[in-house]
Enzyme design. Structure first.
Site, PDB file in Angstrom:
ATOM      1  N   CYS A   1       0.811  -1.126  -0.012  1.00 48.55           N
ATOM      2  CA  CYS A   1      -0.072   0.014  -0.079  1.00 48.55           C
ATOM      3  C   CYS A   1       0.884   1.223  -0.089  1.00 48.55           C
ATOM      4  O   CYS A   1       0.660   2.067  -0.966  1.00 48.55           O
ATOM      5  CB  CYS A   1      -0.788   0.053   1.181  1.00 48.55           C
ATOM      6  SG  CYS A   1      -2.061  -1.324   1.259  1.00 48.55           S
ATOM      7  N   ILE A   2       1.558   1.483   1.337  1.00 45.76           N
ATOM      8  CA  ILE A   2       1.960   2.732   1.327  1.00 45.76           C
ATOM      9  C   ILE A   2       3.137   3.065   0.303  1.00 45.76           C
ATOM     10  O   ILE A   2       3.112   4.534  -0.107  1.00 45.76           O
ATOM     11  CB  ILE A   2       2.779   2.846   2.892  1.00 45.76           C
ATOM     12  CG1 ILE A   2       1.622   2.569   3.908  1.00 45.76           C
ATOM     13  CG2 ILE A   2       2.985   4.463   3.200  1.00 45.76           C
ATOM     14  CD1 ILE A   2       0.312   3.147   4.031  1.00 45.76           C
TER      15      ILE A   2
END
Ligand SMILES: NC(=O)c1ccc[n+]([C@@H]2O[C@H](COP(=O)([O-])OP(=O)(O)OC[C@H]3O[C@@H](n4cnc5c(N)ncnc54)[C@H](O)[C@@H]3O)[C@@H](O)[C@H]2O)c1
Length: 445
Positions: free
Chosen positions: A283-284
């Site tokens: 994700c990040i």
């Protein structure tokens, strides 16, 4: 769709009679399938990987934190897996949880989403609910998913836009899974839902309301898509901020962790983020760039995202510099040194290697001529992935004195850090794992 038909479908959701299909049996889809199954829904998992389908149907798990018993329990409630998309027709709701990575040019790769939608479109039916959960840029549901669904189904079904309209209901609802987080139960994480029509949103709220304590309706799929990106960009930017401040603090002789611990005693206006060796996970490191890519369509530059990316991407290189300085104190160079990388996973106590900074660190060390080994109880072997080709096997955690340096990249809870420091010649700690241990052997960075 008539009011009666909508009420009937909502009732099916509320009474758990609805059949739920989940496409993508990965880190997001499989736990979601178990959650629905635990609430007595009849769930079918769809995946293109035969290995996963076979494992699930044999009552096995391929995710460390999901025990085979959990799969077997779900099977008793009717859970099974398949690669056969014609079964989509039997589902009342289909939830898509497939990957959304970046391609080699650092641009969104929506091929898994488009591939899935093209595969399910021929099998959808009137009144069905289709939900996209994969993280993506605002506009994907409306601009990519809806046209493919409408073009690909032989019945000429349309996506509902206004109340009472016939057709399929399409929704975006972001996944907020936090792997390894034992403090917040999955059903306590509020579920954001943005529908293409009020009926779609209502139906999705009825479905998710059966398993999540709170559903948060928003006015459109784009708002829901942007909500997920805001959450991840917020983390990415704040992690970059502490990563930068850590480097300044080191120059000033201040312990950034002590600073953060003090700052977080403030009961309002501060949320603690921690520095580390670089970003990891699905994700990040990825999601913010979905937004910067989309922003270019509007001649807009997302400067915070670019700057945070710059700082975070540089962190593995910073770790290498710190290791070089530590070895230098022992009159050694990286070239020819034996280095043990401790922890490969992108974060503590999980078996996920995607985008992990450990991969970059190992590659940088090898490029500089170090002899690299690793230890991580979650990975007996590491072969090659989208961005790495390591071909290594796990090294036992003994005879640490043979290494010129041990680099703590992932602070798994099972490690005995005191013993590790005692037995090692030099420890480079990128996670504050050696907090409270006093030794001149430790380089904290
Ligand atoms: N992992 C997380 O912690 C997390 C958290 C929040 C959001 N997300 C988002 O959720 C989405 C899924 O992530 P994930 O971590 O579960 O990915 P994953 O790679 O673990 O799982 C995806 C699964 O989809 C399957 N798949 C791919 N194409 C398919 C197709 N056409 N038909 C059927 N199956 C197909 C793959 O075989 C795989 O099993 C991504 O958009 C991700 O950004 C992930």
């Amino acid at each position: 769709m008539t009011a009666n038909r909508l009420a009937e479908l909502k009732h099916k959701m509320e009474t758990r009679e609805a059949r739920i299909g989940i496409v993508g049996m990965g880190y997001v889809g499989l736990p979601l399938a178990l959650l629905f199954s635990g609430e007595r829904f009849h769930v079918t998992g769809f995946d293109i990987e035969a290995r996963k389908v076979n494992a699930l149907n044999a009552g096995d798990s391929y995710i460390v934190r999901i025990l085979p018993q959990a799969i077997q329990e779900a099977q008793k409630a009717g859970f099974r897996a398949t690669s056969d998309y014609s079964e989509i027709d039997q589902m009342d709701a289909v939830i898509i949880c497939v990957p959304t990575p970046l391609n080699e040019h650092h641009e969104p790769d929506l091929s898994y989403v488009t591939g899935t939608v093209k595969s399910i479109a021929p099998h959808i039916h009137e009144g069905q609910l289709i939900v996209l959960e994969s993280t993506t840029y605002p506009g994907t549901t409306e601009e990519v998913v809806v046209p493919l669904l409408e073009a690909g189904n032989p019945l000429g079904l349309k996506v509902t836009r206004a109340p009472g309209e016939p057709g399929v209901h399409v929704v975006f609802s972001p996944e907020r899974e936090d792997p390894g987080n034992e403090t917040v139960a999955r059903h306590d994480i509020p579920k954001v839902v943005g529908g293409c029509s009020p009926d779609a949103a209502e139906l999705a709220a009825a479905m998710y309301g059966a398993i999540f304590r709170r559903v948060v309706p928003v006015s459109s799929p784009s708002v829901a898509e942007m909500t997920k990106l805001l959450e991840n960009i917020y983390r990415c930017v704040n992690i970059a901020l502490v990563n930068e401040l850590k480097q300044l603090c080191m120059k000033m002789g201040i312990d950034i962790h002590e600073v953060i611990d003090a700052a977080k005693t403030k009961p309002f206006g501060f949320h603690a983020f921690y520095p580390g060796p670089g970003l990891g996970g699905h994700c990040i490191p990825i999601d913010p760039f979905y937004l910067s890519w989309k922003a270019r369509e509007f001649d807009f530059q997302t400067r915070f995202i670019e700057l945070a990316g710059e700082v975070n991407i540089a962190m593995p290189y910073f770790v290498i510099d710190q290791l070089a300085a530590g070895l230098n104190e022992h009159s050694k160079s990286i070239k020819g040194s034996k280095v043990l990388v401790l922890g490969l996973a992108y974060k503590r106590d999980i078996d996920d290697l995607r985008e992990s900074p450990s991969l970059t660190i190992i590659e940088l060390l090898r490029d500089k001529g170090a002899l690299v080994a690793y230890n991580d109880p979650y990975f007996p072997k590491v072969g090659h992935g989208r961005h790495y080709d390591l071909n290594m096997t796990n090294t036992p955690l003994d005879n640490l004195g043979q290494y010129d340096a041990v680099v703590i990249v992932t602070d798994h809870s099972d490690y005995d850090y005191k013993a590790i420091v005692e037995q090692s010649l030099l420890v480079v700690d990128t996670r504050n794992a050696t907090k409270g241990i006093n030794s001149p052997k430790i380089v904290r960075c």
